[in-house]
Design a protein around this motif. Structure first.
Motif, PDB file in Angstrom:
ATOM      1  N   ILE A  45      28.608  57.958  62.625  1.00  0.00           N
ATOM      2  CA  ILE A  45      29.422  58.703  63.606  1.00  0.00           C
ATOM      3  C   ILE A  45      30.754  59.096  62.993  1.00  0.00           C
ATOM      4  N   VAL A  46      31.409  58.138  62.337  1.00  0.00           N
ATOM      5  CA  VAL A  46      32.744  58.399  61.779  1.00  0.00           C
ATOM      6  C   VAL A  46      32.657  59.383  60.621  1.00  0.00           C
ATOM      7  N   TYR A  47      31.697  59.222  59.727  1.00  0.00           N
ATOM      8  CA  TYR A  47      31.518  60.171  58.623  1.00  0.00           C
ATOM      9  C   TYR A  47      31.442  61.603  59.156  1.00  0.00           C
ATOM     10  N   CYS A  48      30.504  61.835  60.069  1.00  0.00           N
ATOM     11  CA  CYS A  48      30.267  63.202  60.539  1.00  0.00           C
ATOM     12  C   CYS A  48      31.455  63.750  61.324  1.00  0.00           C
ATOM     13  N   SER A  49      32.085  62.886  62.125  1.00  0.00           N
ATOM     14  CA  SER A  49      33.239  63.329  62.903  1.00  0.00           C
ATOM     15  C   SER A  49      34.394  63.746  62.004  1.00  0.00           C
ATOM     16  N   VAL A  50      34.680  62.917  61.001  1.00  0.00           N
ATOM     17  CA  VAL A  50      35.808  63.209  60.104  1.00  0.00           C
ATOM     18  C   VAL A  50      35.546  64.476  59.299  1.00  0.00           C
ATOM     19  N   ILE A  51      34.329  64.624  58.777  1.00  0.00           N
ATOM     20  CA  ILE A  51      34.007  65.834  58.005  1.00  0.00           C
ATOM     21  C   ILE A  51      34.104  67.066  58.889  1.00  0.00           C
ATOM     22  N   GLU A  52      33.599  66.964  60.115  1.00  0.00           N
ATOM     23  CA  GLU A  52      33.628  68.105  61.034  1.00  0.00           C
ATOM     24  C   GLU A  52      35.051  68.569  61.299  1.00  0.00           C
ATOM     25  N   ILE A  53      35.958  67.634  61.579  1.00  0.00           N
ATOM     26  CA  ILE A  53      37.337  68.029  61.882  1.00  0.00           C
ATOM     27  C   ILE A  53      38.045  68.531  60.619  1.00  0.00           C
ATOM     28  N   CYS A  54      37.700  67.965  59.442  1.00  0.00           N
ATOM     29  CA  CYS A  54      38.276  68.490  58.199  1.00  0.00           C
ATOM     30  C   CYS A  54      37.850  69.938  57.966  1.00  0.00           C
ATOM     31  N   GLN A  55      36.591  70.250  58.301  1.00  0.00           N
ATOM     32  CA  GLN A  55      36.132  71.638  58.208  1.00  0.00           C
ATOM     33  C   GLN A  55      36.904  72.515  59.188  1.00  0.00           C
ATOM     34  N   GLU A  56      37.133  72.000  60.390  1.00  0.00           N
ATOM     35  CA  GLU A  56      37.818  72.806  61.409  1.00  0.00           C
ATOM     36  C   GLU A  56      39.245  73.143  61.001  1.00  0.00           C
ATOM     37  N   ILE A  57      39.923  72.199  60.344  1.00  0.00           N
ATOM     38  CA  ILE A  57      41.309  72.464  59.941  1.00  0.00           C
ATOM     39  C   ILE A  57      41.377  72.997  58.511  1.00  0.00           C
ATOM     40  N   HIS A  58      40.195  73.324  57.939  1.00  0.00           N
ATOM     41  CA  HIS A  58      40.103  73.942  56.617  1.00  0.00           C
ATOM     42  C   HIS A  58      40.680  73.066  55.510  1.00  0.00           C
ATOM     43  N   ASP A  59      40.562  71.737  55.681  1.00  0.00           N
ATOM     44  CA  ASP A  59      40.977  70.804  54.635  1.00  0.00           C
ATOM     45  C   ASP A  59      39.779  70.619  53.707  1.00  0.00           C
ATOM     46  N   ILE A  60      39.603  71.562  52.791  1.00  0.00           N
ATOM     47  CA  ILE A  60      38.396  71.639  51.982  1.00  0.00           C
ATOM     48  C   ILE A  60      38.265  70.446  51.043  1.00  0.00           C
TER      49      ILE A  60
ATOM     50  N   GLU B 175      50.166  85.741  64.211  1.00  0.00           N
ATOM     51  CA  GLU B 175      49.792  84.473  64.850  1.00  0.00           C
ATOM     52  C   GLU B 175      49.063  83.570  63.864  1.00  0.00           C
ATOM     53  N   PHE B 176      48.156  84.148  63.081  1.00  0.00           N
ATOM     54  CA  PHE B 176      47.395  83.353  62.121  1.00  0.00           C
ATOM     55  C   PHE B 176      48.320  82.735  61.073  1.00  0.00           C
ATOM     56  N   ALA B 177      49.348  83.470  60.666  1.00  0.00           N
ATOM     57  CA  ALA B 177      50.307  82.945  59.682  1.00  0.00           C
ATOM     58  C   ALA B 177      51.014  81.708  60.223  1.00  0.00           C
ATOM     59  N   LEU B 178      51.366  81.734  61.494  1.00  0.00           N
ATOM     60  CA  LEU B 178      52.026  80.569  62.106  1.00  0.00           C
ATOM     61  C   LEU B 178      51.085  79.370  62.153  1.00  0.00           C
ATOM     62  N   ILE B 179      49.826  79.617  62.526  1.00  0.00           N
ATOM     63  CA  ILE B 179      48.840  78.528  62.589  1.00  0.00           C
ATOM     64  C   ILE B 179      48.607  77.955  61.192  1.00  0.00           C
ATOM     65  N   ALA B 180      48.497  78.832  60.188  1.00  0.00           N
ATOM     66  CA  ALA B 180      48.272  78.372  58.811  1.00  0.00           C
ATOM     67  C   ALA B 180      49.434  77.507  58.332  1.00  0.00           C
ATOM     68  N   THR B 181      50.647  77.849  58.738  1.00  0.00           N
ATOM     69  CA  THR B 181      51.816  77.047  58.364  1.00  0.00           C
ATOM     70  C   THR B 181      51.735  75.666  59.000  1.00  0.00           C
ATOM     71  N   ARG B 182      51.331  75.626  60.280  1.00  0.00           N
ATOM     72  CA  ARG B 182      51.228  74.333  60.966  1.00  0.00           C
ATOM     73  C   ARG B 182      50.111  73.475  60.378  1.00  0.00           C
ATOM     74  N   MET B 183      48.979  74.091  60.047  1.00  0.00           N
ATOM     75  CA  MET B 183      47.853  73.331  59.485  1.00  0.00           C
ATOM     76  C   MET B 183      48.096  72.949  58.028  1.00  0.00           C
ATOM     77  N   ASP B 184      48.788  73.810  57.302  1.00  0.00           N
ATOM     78  CA  ASP B 184      49.235  73.523  55.939  1.00  0.00           C
ATOM     79  C   ASP B 184      48.094  73.115  55.011  1.00  0.00           C
ATOM     80  N   SER B 185      47.020  73.913  54.982  1.00  0.00           N
ATOM     81  CA  SER B 185      45.969  73.699  53.990  1.00  0.00           C
ATOM     82  C   SER B 185      45.962  74.899  53.044  1.00  0.00           C
ATOM     83  N   PRO B 186      45.695  74.669  51.753  1.00  0.00           N
ATOM     84  CA  PRO B 186      45.704  75.785  50.788  1.00  0.00           C
ATOM     85  C   PRO B 186      44.751  76.908  51.175  1.00  0.00           C
TER      86      PRO B 186
END
Length: 423
Positions: free
Chosen positions: A79-94, A251-262
């Motif tokens: 459960i934890v593996y899949c949940s963590v990977i899913e949210i990392c994908q959502e915030i684009h933390d590749i 708007e996307f630029a602001l979100i990208a700044t908040r998420m701060d992923s390359p």
């Protein structure tokens, strides 16, 4: 825990976080590592949805420490593996998504009876492979995920079909893409923005715009809007609504700044460059694209880089630099060929053909667009309004057109337009 999940799904995030926090305290008081670990990942996900991304990611890392140390029993670990990977994908933390997907793959090999997690692992592996340009392997993993998650049907089956749809769309297999998006929708996975992009690739721009606007209006959180906004910008530009594209880009630029992923910052810079080019600012567009390259320097994302090179090629063309334009467009085409990105190859061939056909007097694409409007009898003010640019920009384009064509009047420029069959 069920209450925390219900509140999370109902977007009562503050209450959900309080429940996860309380569950974690109970787990700690009884020395229940499974409960503490699941509670941490739940609270971390909730914090991320609340916009507290750094704190949320820290809690996810804490949960994964216990999983990686094999302190957690198999089902909670899955459960934890899949949940963590899913949210990392959502915030684009590749980087994190790739690291934990690799770990999940090894863990699944040691847990052959846990079929649902093996299927979800395949979806995540496919997503990582897609980003890295391994499209045939990504499609094979998505197909396997659909098979493994179908018997009996698992909650992640919709995600598996959506991933299939994305790969078929990118490869130009539109019939298969449509079927896959339909299967995803039947299983509760909204097929946007992929389905809207499919409509655009099919030449159905109005249908694409209607679909992406509905999806755009229905999303509220940074995470969900970040997945819709790049497609929204591309589709708005395709229908000529540069103003809406600019709003989405900002708007996307602001979100990208908040998420701060390359990856996010690179996409934001690439989108900014695309809109600047549409606003007749090719030099500024190239500066934005250089910034995108910088963010992606350590990431292996060939499709994104190739799309960036197409925009750079068009910007160089606007500046009259045909050599650099050809270099960028040729490099992009080679990558699209390696990936099997048939729709992008077709679009690029059309752009190259236009470049050869429309070199009338050395006019750029934008100057030809302005010349057509001049030939239609429009004033500079009317042209500025239609192209959503300043009148001063149009004045400059008209002056350049007169110089390049060697004419001194709008009537003579119009005659040239008809002579070269531009109208």
């Amino acid at each position: 825990m069920p209450l925390a999940l219900k509140q999370y799904q109902g977007r009562d995030l503050a209450a959900s976080r309080a429940c996860w926090e309380r569950a974690g305290r109970i787990g700690a008081s009884y020395g229940d590592v499974d409960l503490v670990t699941i509670a941490r990942q739940g609270e971390g996900r909730t914090l991320i949805r609340m916009g507290e991304i750094e704190r949320g990611v820290t809690m996810l890392d804490e949960a994964m420490v216990a999983v990686a140390a094999e302190e957690v029993s198999p089902i909670p670990a899955g459960i934890v593996y899949c949940s963590v990977i899913e949210i990392c994908q959502e915030i684009h933390d590749i980087r994190r998504a790739q690291e934990w997907t690799s770990a999940l793959s090894a863990w699944c090999d040691s847990q052959p009876d846990l079929v649902p997690y093996r299927g979800r692992c395949l979806v995540h592996r496919s997503e990582i492979m897609l980003l890295h340009g391994e499209w045939p392997d990504a499609l094979a993993e998505a197909l396997r995920a659909c098979e493994q998650l179908s018997m009996p049907p698992q909650p992640q089956l919709g995600a598996a079909f959506y991933q299939r749809g994305e790969l078929h769309r990118l490869r130009g297999e539109f019939v298969e893409a449509e079927e896959a998006y339909g299967e995803a929708a039947e299983r509760g996975r909204r097929p946007q923005p992929g389905l809207a992009l499919l409509r655009l690739a099919q030449g159905k721009a109005d249908a694409a715009a209607a679909a992406i606007r509905r999806s755009f209006d229905a999303t509220t959180s940074d995470v969900t809007r970040s997945r819709v906004l790049p497609a929204f910008v591309d589709i708005m530009l395709a229908i000529g609504d540069v103003g809406a594209a600019r709003g989405g880009t900002d708007e996307f630029a602001l979100i990208a700044t908040r998420m701060d992923s390359p990856l996010m910052r690179g996409v934001a810079a690439r989108v900014e460059g695309t809109v600047l080019l549409a606003e007749s600012q090719p030099s500024a567009a190239l500066r934005a694209l250089d910034k995108a390259r910088m963010f992606w320097e350590d990431l292996d994302v060939p499709y994104e880089v190739a799309r960036l090179r197409v925009v750079a090629g068009l910007a160089y063309r606007e500046l009259g630099d045909e050599e650099d334009s050809h270099m960028e467009l040729d490099a992009a085409r080679r990558v699209f060929e390696q990936l099997g990105a048939a729709p992008e190859i077709k679009r690029l061939d059309a752009l190259m053909e236009r470049q050869i056909t429309h070199t009338v007097g050395g006019l750029t694409d934008r100057e030809i667009q302005v010349l057509r409007l001049v030939a239609a009898g429009k004033t500079n003010r009317a042209i500025a309004a239609e192209l959503v640019v300043s009148q001063r920009t149009v004045d400059r384009h008209v002056s350049n057109i007169f110089t390049k064509l060697g004419v001194s009047s709008r009537a003579a420029a119009t005659a040239q337009a008809y002579e070269h069959q531009l109208v």
